[in-house]
Write an enzyme that holds these catalytic residues in place. Sequence first.
Site, PDB file in Angstrom:
ATOM      1  N   CYS A  63     107.665 -16.266 146.249  1.00  0.00           N
ATOM      2  CA  CYS A  63     108.765 -16.361 145.111  1.00  0.00           C
ATOM      3  C   CYS A  63     108.083 -17.552 144.556  1.00  0.00           C
ATOM      4  CB  CYS A  63     110.329 -17.012 145.443  1.00  0.00           C
ATOM      5  SG  CYS A  63     111.068 -14.995 145.981  1.00  0.00           S
ATOM      6  N   ARG A  72      93.675 -17.756 150.680  1.00  0.00           N
ATOM      7  CA  ARG A  72      91.969 -19.204 150.055  1.00  0.00           C
ATOM      8  C   ARG A  72      93.022 -18.968 148.191  1.00  0.00           C
ATOM      9  NH1 ARG A  72      87.734 -17.046 150.167  1.00  0.00           N
ATOM     10  NH2 ARG A  72      86.796 -19.128 149.936  1.00  0.00           N
ATOM     11  N   PRO A 123      79.033 -22.850 162.367  1.00  0.00           N
ATOM     12  CA  PRO A 123      79.265 -21.982 161.155  1.00  0.00           C
ATOM     13  C   PRO A 123      80.617 -21.372 162.014  1.00  0.00           C
ATOM     14  CG  PRO A 123      77.825 -21.073 162.586  1.00  0.00           C
ATOM     15  CD  PRO A 123      77.893 -22.465 163.146  1.00  0.00           C
ATOM     16  N   GLY A 124      81.855 -21.430 160.775  1.00  0.00           N
ATOM     17  CA  GLY A 124      82.351 -20.462 160.707  1.00  0.00           C
ATOM     18  C   GLY A 124      83.062 -19.189 160.246  1.00  0.00           C
TER      19      GLY A 124
HETATM   20  C1  LIG Z   1      85.551 -26.415 159.385  1.00  0.00           C
HETATM   21  C2  LIG Z   1      84.674 -27.011 159.631  1.00  0.00           C
HETATM   22  C3  LIG Z   1      83.267 -26.262 160.336  1.00  0.00           C
HETATM   23  C4  LIG Z   1      83.395 -25.017 159.370  1.00  0.00           C
HETATM   24  O1  LIG Z   1      83.080 -24.364 158.573  1.00  0.00           O
HETATM   25  P1  LIG Z   1      82.656 -23.178 157.828  1.00  0.00           P
HETATM   26  O2  LIG Z   1      82.060 -23.787 156.669  1.00  0.00           O
HETATM   27  O3  LIG Z   1      83.514 -22.358 157.950  1.00  0.00           O
HETATM   28  O4  LIG Z   1      81.372 -23.110 158.658  1.00  0.00           O
HETATM   29  C5  LIG Z   1      82.578 -26.385 160.684  1.00  0.00           C
HETATM   30  N1  LIG Z   1      82.040 -28.527 161.380  1.00  0.00           N
HETATM   31  C6  LIG Z   1      82.777 -28.659 161.058  1.00  0.00           C
HETATM   32  C7  LIG Z   1      83.516 -30.261 161.620  1.00  0.00           C
HETATM   33  C8  LIG Z   1      84.683 -28.123 160.240  1.00  0.00           C
HETATM   34  O5  LIG Z   1      85.974 -29.492 159.930  1.00  0.00           O
END
Ligand SMILES: *Cc1c(COP(=O)(O)O)cnc(C)c1O
Length: 418
Positions: free
Chosen positions: A346, A313, A275-276
């Site tokens: 801009c 985003r 997870p990120g």
């Molecule tokens: C971006 C990415 C993540 C994390 O994704 P999230 O949606 O932020 O949890 C995990 N694995 C890979 C390979 C990614 O490219």
Amino acid sequence: MNYIYSRVSSENKFYGNTDPFQLSEKYGTPLYVYNENVLRNRCRDLKGLISYSNFTVNFSPKANSNVELIKIAKSEGLRVDAMSPGEIHLNMLAGYKPEEILYISNNVNEDEFRFAIDAGVKISVDSVSQLEMFGRINPGGKVAFRVNPGVGAGHHAKVITAGQKTKFGIEMNSIPQVKRIIKEYSLKLIGINQHIGSLFMDGEAYLKSTTNILSVARQFDDLEFIDFGGGFGIPYKKQSGQSRLDLKDLGVKLSEVIHSWVKEYGKKIEFKIEPGRYIVAESGILLGQVNALKTNYNIKYIGTDLGFNVLMRPVMYDSHHDIEVYRGNDTPSSGEEQVTIVGNICETGDIIAKDRKLPEIFENDILGVLDSGAYGYSMSSNYNSRLRPAEVLIEADGNPRLIRRRDTLDDLVRNFIF
Ligand SMILES: *Cc1c(COP(=O)(O)O)cnc(C)c1O
């Protein structure tokens, strides 16, 4: 200071012993503010996802690569992914050992492979041709590959990273070629990973995507790990009561899947998620200042310093971020009105929040853009030769600490050769 519209940040005491006005006076705006307690809680949520002892959460720092935040994730016992040599470097700077880092490579050149091999990190490749390149450079080496299980999920076409319309992963039909190359170069296959996309709020697609990766994994003896990927979503519409992803339900179902697969495979190999967003998004609020108000042909614009160079985003993915309003004096808002909040870049598309109903906003109000901790600073740029913002961490004791200074004009010209 007056909190005009701030339920979400008030509820979790986001600003600790300080407040958005003190912070913006001391550090300036735009300013990313992170809360350590929120970050730690999110790490713990996911560490407790699965009832299986050999389970690892790999934080994906492309969501936020500030070394101080990576260090906090590390202190919570998370491991880490890398998407580039730069992320490998930052992870090591945060104190990770090479074997704790999984480099998920994508269309890299030989030098980038060599960098990762020399660093000693685990490496996953993303295509048959890259597996072959890896084999040529590092015969007999350890490698993982990314499978495309044919199922994707995500909040926008740009971030659905599995299924039939994406560059990512090795399709199911190509597994025989993978086997051939592994044999040809005497590679040791240590793992199989996938990542089906970003921001799912319902665990069904994630669960479903495990079927195919597990059936691929069954064809290889002696794996060390299987990685189901990231994508865990967070509720971006908290002000309108959006509910959270049901982690408990997903955890129970995933645990069942893992336990029964392991029984069949006969070895308690490691299972990973990566997870990120889930880890860092809610730990960040972006502060900006209202510099101008205007009505153009019936649309009321709130002009701020929150250009899309700071938070990309909304422009990139049409994403929604809830907005809070803070005021330095006692002037009350005379009711709500519909406004469009824009930045200082801009371009007409430079809109951070469109057609929002908010309490009347005045010049010099500070706005808080909620859930900005993921894909905020890490996607920021110097477009329009604007300076990238500073980052502040509200530490566990409630006090703020600067963890990245704002760019200066010197930073803009640093790479020129005069
Ligand atoms: C971006 C990415 C993540 C994390 O994704 P999230 O949606 O932020 O949890 C995990 N694995 C890979 C390979 C990614 O490219």
